[in-house]
Motif scaffolding. Structure first.
Motif, PDB file in Angstrom:
ATOM      1  N   SER A 163       0.971  -0.918   0.065  1.00 24.08           N
ATOM      2  CA  SER A 163      -0.088   0.441   0.058  1.00 24.08           C
ATOM      3  C   SER A 163       1.081   1.435  -0.269  1.00 24.08           C
ATOM      4  O   SER A 163       0.416   2.425  -0.583  1.00 24.08           O
ATOM      5  CB  SER A 163      -1.042   0.075   1.064  1.00 24.08           C
ATOM      6  OG  SER A 163      -0.197   0.189   2.673  1.00 24.08           O
ATOM      7  N   VAL A 164       1.997   1.202   0.773  1.00 24.36           N
ATOM      8  CA  VAL A 164       2.881   2.568   1.049  1.00 24.36           C
ATOM      9  C   VAL A 164       3.638   2.454  -0.757  1.00 24.36           C
ATOM     10  O   VAL A 164       3.723   3.494  -1.362  1.00 24.36           O
ATOM     11  CB  VAL A 164       4.072   2.208   1.904  1.00 24.36           C
ATOM     12  CG1 VAL A 164       4.847   3.573   1.692  1.00 24.36           C
ATOM     13  CG2 VAL A 164       3.801   2.676   2.833  1.00 24.36           C
ATOM     14  N   THR A 165       3.638   1.559  -0.712  1.00 23.71           N
ATOM     15  CA  THR A 165       4.910   1.674  -2.642  1.00 23.71           C
ATOM     16  C   THR A 165       3.595   2.083  -3.739  1.00 23.71           C
ATOM     17  O   THR A 165       3.704   3.496  -4.887  1.00 23.71           O
ATOM     18  CB  THR A 165       4.968  -0.206  -2.761  1.00 23.71           C
ATOM     19  OG1 THR A 165       6.036  -0.402  -1.998  1.00 23.71           O
ATOM     20  CG2 THR A 165       5.599   0.198  -4.827  1.00 23.71           C
ATOM     21  N   ASP A 166       2.342   1.324  -3.399  1.00 19.54           N
ATOM     22  CA  ASP A 166       1.194   1.912  -4.766  1.00 19.54           C
ATOM     23  C   ASP A 166       0.652   3.581  -4.051  1.00 19.54           C
ATOM     24  O   ASP A 166       0.314   4.739  -5.190  1.00 19.54           O
ATOM     25  CB  ASP A 166      -0.188   1.400  -4.275  1.00 19.54           C
ATOM     26  CG  ASP A 166       0.102  -0.514  -4.883  1.00 19.54           C
ATOM     27  OD1 ASP A 166       0.772  -0.615  -5.599  1.00 19.54           O
ATOM     28  OD2 ASP A 166      -0.858  -0.965  -4.461  1.00 19.54           O
ATOM     29  N   ALA A 167       0.988   3.706  -2.819  1.00 21.05           N
ATOM     30  CA  ALA A 167       0.505   5.976  -2.641  1.00 21.05           C
ATOM     31  C   ALA A 167       1.840   6.287  -3.557  1.00 21.05           C
ATOM     32  O   ALA A 167       1.841   7.389  -3.889  1.00 21.05           O
ATOM     33  CB  ALA A 167       0.315   5.509  -1.589  1.00 21.05           C
ATOM     34  N   MET A 168       2.828   5.521  -3.549  1.00 24.15           N
ATOM     35  CA  MET A 168       3.806   6.345  -3.618  1.00 24.15           C
ATOM     36  C   MET A 168       3.789   6.641  -5.130  1.00 24.15           C
ATOM     37  O   MET A 168       3.949   7.890  -5.700  1.00 24.15           O
ATOM     38  CB  MET A 168       5.449   6.257  -3.416  1.00 24.15           C
ATOM     39  CG  MET A 168       5.682   5.974  -1.654  1.00 24.15           C
ATOM     40  SD  MET A 168       7.312   5.267  -1.041  1.00 24.15           S
ATOM     41  CE  MET A 168       8.834   5.963  -2.594  1.00 24.15           C
ATOM     42  N   LYS A 169       3.893   5.047  -5.872  1.00 21.34           N
ATOM     43  CA  LYS A 169       3.763   5.578  -7.794  1.00 21.34           C
ATOM     44  C   LYS A 169       2.618   6.449  -7.660  1.00 21.34           C
ATOM     45  O   LYS A 169       3.011   7.253  -8.907  1.00 21.34           O
ATOM     46  CB  LYS A 169       2.960   3.946  -8.206  1.00 21.34           C
ATOM     47  CG  LYS A 169       3.025   3.788  -8.816  1.00 21.34           C
ATOM     48  CD  LYS A 169       3.050   2.647  -9.730  1.00 21.34           C
ATOM     49  CE  LYS A 169       2.526   2.399 -11.345  1.00 21.34           C
ATOM     50  NZ  LYS A 169       1.023   1.581 -11.892  1.00 21.34           N
TER      51      LYS A 169
END
Length: 80
Positions: A65-71
């Motif tokens: 979820s953190v990676t998706d938010a950054m993307k």
């Protein structure tokens, strides 16, 4: 058995419940999907491509979820 049950004398004696009970007797040996023989002593040859993924952990969900938010943030800033 079918010939005997087809006789009128038996048709009068059998109730609906009796017929339902006999229905399972006739259909219990029918397998509409075929027979699948399993040899549990042999392994399936799945080749190298079949990798078994490990079970997900709660840490995987947070990291994703953190990676998706950054993307998503990067995509929104790139489009401006």
């Amino acid at each position: 058995m079918q010939q005997i049950l087809a006789e009128p004398a038996w048709a009068k004696k059998l109730s609906d419940e009796d017929r339902r009970g006999l229905s399972a007797l006739f259909w219990s040996n029918v397998n509409p999907y075929g027979t699948f023989r399993l040899d549990m002593d042999k392994r399936l040859d799945l080749g190298q491509a079949a990798a078994v993924p490990r079970p997900r952990t709660p840490a995987d969900t947070v990291a994703r979820s953190v990676t998706d938010a950054m993307k998503d943030f990067q995509d929104s800033t790139d489009s401006q």
